[in-house]
Design a protein around this motif. Sequence first.
Motif: not given
Length: 120
Positions: A4-9, A40-45
Motif C-alpha cells: 500500500x505504501x509503494x502504491x500510494x507514493x 512510477x510503479x515500473x520504476x519502483x519494480x
Amino acid sequence: MFGPTALAKSAFSAGYFTWKNSPEEWGPTWRGAAKRFGSGVAKTVIRGTVTYGLEESFKLDGHFYKSMDRSVGAKLRNALISPVTARDRNGKRVFGFPRLIGTYTAAVVAVKWWYPARYD
C-alpha cells in the motif's frame, strides 16, 4: 514494491505531476495520470528488482537498522549514512552500491524506454 505504501507514493506522485503537467506530452488528463502512475510503479519494480538481485549476489543487507546508541548525534549519523551503506555477512558497514545502482538503472530505463523523446 507492491504494498500500500509503494502504491500510494506512486499515486501521489502521479497526481502531483499531472497537476504540474510534467512531462507535458502526457497531458493533464486521466490518461496522462495513468501513464505517470504506471511509470512510477515500473520504476519502483525495476529499482527493487535490481537492488535485491545485487544484494543477494554480493551477500549484502541494505535494510535500515535503528541505531543502538541513544544519543542524538549517533541517531543522526546513522540516518544520514544508512542510505549509502549496507551490511556484509559479518554485520560490518560497507558501501551500499546495490541501492545506488538500482535507483540509477530505474531512471535510465524510464528515460530510454517510455519517457517522451525530449528526455534523451
